[in-house]
Design an enzyme around this catalytic site. Structure first.
Site, PDB file in Angstrom:
ATOM      1  N   GLY A 136       0.839  -1.206   0.000  1.00 36.11           N
ATOM      2  CA  GLY A 136       0.000   0.000   0.000  1.00 36.11           C
ATOM      3  C   GLY A 136       0.868   1.247   0.000  1.00 36.11           C
ATOM      4  O   GLY A 136       1.895   1.286   0.658  1.00 36.11           O
ATOM      5  N   ARG A 196       1.107  -5.029  -5.750  1.00 32.73           N
ATOM      6  CA  ARG A 196       1.232  -6.300  -5.035  1.00 32.73           C
ATOM      7  C   ARG A 196       1.512  -7.340  -6.113  1.00 32.73           C
ATOM      8  O   ARG A 196       0.897  -7.314  -7.177  1.00 32.73           O
ATOM      9  CB  ARG A 196      -0.048  -6.606  -4.278  1.00 32.73           C
ATOM     10  CG  ARG A 196      -0.364  -5.489  -3.273  1.00 32.73           C
ATOM     11  CD  ARG A 196      -1.494  -5.832  -2.350  1.00 32.73           C
ATOM     12  NE  ARG A 196      -2.055  -4.636  -1.741  1.00 32.73           N
ATOM     13  CZ  ARG A 196      -1.642  -4.109  -0.594  1.00 32.73           C
ATOM     14  NH1 ARG A 196      -0.676  -4.665   0.082  1.00 32.73           N
ATOM     15  NH2 ARG A 196      -2.210  -3.026  -0.112  1.00 32.73           N
ATOM     16  N   ASP A 200       5.018  -4.754   6.224  1.00 31.26           N
ATOM     17  CA  ASP A 200       5.609  -6.025   6.663  1.00 31.26           C
ATOM     18  C   ASP A 200       5.566  -7.105   5.580  1.00 31.26           C
ATOM     19  O   ASP A 200       6.464  -7.944   5.497  1.00 31.26           O
ATOM     20  CB  ASP A 200       4.991  -6.509   7.976  1.00 31.26           C
ATOM     21  CG  ASP A 200       3.488  -6.610   7.900  1.00 31.26           C
ATOM     22  OD1 ASP A 200       2.904  -6.239   6.856  1.00 31.26           O
ATOM     23  OD2 ASP A 200       2.883  -7.071   8.882  1.00 31.26           O
ATOM     24  N   THR A 230       3.995   2.869   5.632  1.00 30.22           N
ATOM     25  CA  THR A 230       2.589   2.459   5.737  1.00 30.22           C
ATOM     26  C   THR A 230       1.879   3.425   6.679  1.00 30.22           C
ATOM     27  O   THR A 230       2.474   3.865   7.662  1.00 30.22           O
ATOM     28  CB  THR A 230       2.427   1.007   6.272  1.00 30.22           C
ATOM     29  OG1 THR A 230       1.088   0.812   6.714  1.00 30.22           O
ATOM     30  CG2 THR A 230       3.358   0.701   7.421  1.00 30.22           C
ATOM     31  N   ASP A 264      -0.469   2.726   8.630  1.00 33.27           N
ATOM     32  CA  ASP A 264      -1.024   2.044   9.806  1.00 33.27           C
ATOM     33  C   ASP A 264      -0.138   2.092  11.056  1.00 33.27           C
ATOM     34  O   ASP A 264      -0.615   1.787  12.148  1.00 33.27           O
ATOM     35  CB  ASP A 264      -1.315   0.575   9.466  1.00 33.27           C
ATOM     36  CG  ASP A 264      -2.423   0.442   8.443  1.00 33.27           C
ATOM     37  OD1 ASP A 264      -3.292   1.334   8.413  1.00 33.27           O
ATOM     38  OD2 ASP A 264      -2.414  -0.529   7.670  1.00 33.27           O
ATOM     39  N   ASP A 276       2.022   0.025  11.971  1.00 32.06           N
ATOM     40  CA  ASP A 276       1.927  -1.297  12.613  1.00 32.06           C
ATOM     41  C   ASP A 276       3.182  -2.139  12.413  1.00 32.06           C
ATOM     42  O   ASP A 276       3.103  -3.331  12.185  1.00 32.06           O
ATOM     43  CB  ASP A 276       0.697  -2.050  12.057  1.00 32.06           C
ATOM     44  CG  ASP A 276       0.751  -2.211  10.552  1.00 32.06           C
ATOM     45  OD1 ASP A 276       1.632  -1.594   9.914  1.00 32.06           O
ATOM     46  OD2 ASP A 276      -0.069  -2.959  10.005  1.00 32.06           O
ATOM     47  N   ARG A 302     -17.644  17.080  12.389  1.00 32.85           N
ATOM     48  CA  ARG A 302     -18.206  17.609  13.645  1.00 32.85           C
ATOM     49  C   ARG A 302     -19.027  18.878  13.401  1.00 32.85           C
ATOM     50  O   ARG A 302     -20.043  19.105  14.045  1.00 32.85           O
ATOM     51  CB  ARG A 302     -17.102  17.882  14.665  1.00 32.85           C
ATOM     52  CG  ARG A 302     -17.655  18.242  16.037  1.00 32.85           C
ATOM     53  CD  ARG A 302     -16.558  18.537  17.021  1.00 32.85           C
ATOM     54  NE  ARG A 302     -15.849  17.346  17.480  1.00 32.85           N
ATOM     55  CZ  ARG A 302     -16.336  16.472  18.351  1.00 32.85           C
ATOM     56  NH1 ARG A 302     -17.542  16.610  18.840  1.00 32.85           N
ATOM     57  NH2 ARG A 302     -15.626  15.441  18.736  1.00 32.85           N
ATOM     58  N   ARG A 319      -7.023  -2.401  10.141  1.00 33.80           N
ATOM     59  CA  ARG A 319      -7.634  -3.731  10.268  1.00 33.80           C
ATOM     60  C   ARG A 319      -7.127  -4.447  11.501  1.00 33.80           C
ATOM     61  O   ARG A 319      -7.864  -5.132  12.179  1.00 33.80           O
ATOM     62  CB  ARG A 319      -7.304  -4.587   9.037  1.00 33.80           C
ATOM     63  CG  ARG A 319      -8.093  -4.180   7.840  1.00 33.80           C
ATOM     64  CD  ARG A 319      -8.462  -5.331   6.927  1.00 33.80           C
ATOM     65  NE  ARG A 319      -9.417  -4.837   5.955  1.00 33.80           N
ATOM     66  CZ  ARG A 319      -9.071  -4.164   4.867  1.00 33.80           C
ATOM     67  NH1 ARG A 319      -7.814  -3.942   4.601  1.00 33.80           N
ATOM     68  NH2 ARG A 319      -9.986  -3.708   4.044  1.00 33.80           N
ATOM     69  N   GLN A 365      -7.488   8.682   3.236  1.00 35.58           N
ATOM     70  CA  GLN A 365      -6.517   8.673   4.341  1.00 35.58           C
ATOM     71  C   GLN A 365      -5.090   8.396   3.883  1.00 35.58           C
ATOM     72  O   GLN A 365      -4.133   8.664   4.584  1.00 35.58           O
ATOM     73  CB  GLN A 365      -6.903   7.607   5.372  1.00 35.58           C
ATOM     74  CG  GLN A 365      -8.208   7.903   6.067  1.00 35.58           C
ATOM     75  CD  GLN A 365      -8.744   6.691   6.799  1.00 35.58           C
ATOM     76  OE1 GLN A 365      -8.401   6.448   7.942  1.00 35.58           O
ATOM     77  NE2 GLN A 365      -9.599   5.925   6.150  1.00 35.58           N
TER      78      GLN A 365
END
Ligand code: ATP
Length: 328
Positions: free
Chosen positions: A15, A76, A107, A130, A132, A134, A159, A176, A260
């Site tokens: 990604g 990918r 990863d 990435t 994330d 993570d 808001r 995720r 995002q």
């Protein structure tokens, strides 16, 4: 005697994330500084297999530091998961006389790099890219800070409309397996509740919290939900559940999705990318391999790729506590 490195390849894989371009720029310019050639590999491992290469000099990366996405494209590759695919990839590298490779990705991309290194003893260095956040071994991955700012900005706008209509908004954000974006952007945007994959707060607790917010005079509420939250309901089912139990609220859902990942990288991500790119080249020149560059306590650090892939990440309990106190 270690091999003298004359030419390196750089790719972006998996990604995309904001800051990948800034990392490519850094790698290219560090190569020039250290007098080695740099080859861009298009479309990650798939482009590698196909020999889709481009020589990159310092002026080829002008005006790139502020651009989102990746100029080398990302992909990918199923073929790279096969021995035959990796054999083709190795042949392309030998043919183009590329001595080592820098992989900017997540990863999965690092796992591919390790498999490749094991088969061909080919030097690989990873840069974590990435949104994330993570990956074990670095407090920040490239693109995470930008994504946080993008999400906070989007929630601020949501808001405005929520408070004009007495609405309760469920905002789904990426994540995720990891709730870093949800937790940090949720606190930053003043969310009433934050649902993350690492913790099951339970539906009852969420209802109680929303009811308490309502009693304390709040006219609108925002609940931030990570994609992989543990309630067992998706964001639309969650909205339905709350609407049934709290008919006084008009409930709406907003799924932020791929926006995002986009946008101009934050200053933090640009600086991080510049530092990581230089370190990656210095590691390669030092004949190192199977390492990932990271940042910890504002120092550029190095972690074995295997640990980066396998290490487990803990959610910051202090952030959960702060979020609870803020939603009073
Ligand atoms: P993201 O953060 O978006 O998930 P990622 O780098 O983890 O990024 P993946 O799609 O998991 O993205 O992996 C990128 C590519 O790495 C895969 O398409 C594949 O080509 C290669 N790859 C992943 N795992 C392996 C493996 N076990 N063996 C060989 N190649 C692999």
């Amino acid at each position: 005697m270690p091999k003298k490195i004359k030419k390196i390849g750089v790719m972006t894989s998996g990604g995309d994330s904001p800051g990948m371009n800034a990392a490519i720029r850094s790698v290219v310019r560090a190569c020039t500084y250290y007098r080695i050639d740099c080859i861009g590999i298009y479309r990650g491992y798939q482009g590698l297999i196909e020999g889709d290469f481009i020589p990159l000099g310092p002026r080829d990366v002008s005006g790139l530091i502020n651009k989102g996405g990746t100029m080398l494209k990302s992909a990918r590759s199923k073929e790279f998961r096969t021995k035959a695919g990796r054999k083709k990839a190795h042949e392309q590298l030998v043919k183009a006389e590329i001595d080592a490779m820098i992989v900017i990705g997540g990863d999965g991309s690092f796992t591919g790099a390790m498999v490749f290194n094991k088969e061909y003893k080919y030097p690989v260095i990873g840069i974590p890219g990435t949104i994330d956040n993570d990956i074990f071994g670095t407090q920040f991955t490239l693109g995470y800070d930008t994504a946080l700012n993008t999400v906070v900005d989007a929630i601020d706008k949501i808001r405005d409309t929520a408070s004009s209509h007495n609405r309760l908004f469920f905002v789904e954000v990426m994540g995720r397996d990891a709730g870093f974006i949800a937790l940090n952007a949720g606190i930053g945007a003043g969310a009433e509740e934050i649902l993350i994959p690492e913790e099951d707060l339970g539906l009852d607790r969420m209802l109680q919290s929303l009811q308490r917010s309502k009693r304390s005079g709040k006219s609108s509420s925002i609940v931030v939900v990570a994609e992989g939250d543990k309630t067992g309901k998706n964001v639309f089912e969650l909205a339905e559940y709350v609407e049934q139990n709290m008919p006084e609220y008009e409930v709406r859902v907003s799924v932020l999705g791929h926006m995002q990942r986009g946008g101009s990288p934050s200053c933090f991500d640009r600086v991080l990318a510049s530092r990581m790119g230089v370190k990656a080249i210095e590691l390669i020149l030092d004949n190192k391999s199977n390492l990932m560059v990271g940042i910890n306590d504002n120092l550029i650090t190095v972690t074995e790729m295997e640990k980066a892939v396998k290490g487990s990440l803990d959610v910051n309990k202090e952030l959960i506590r702060v979020s609870d106190i803020m939603s009073i």
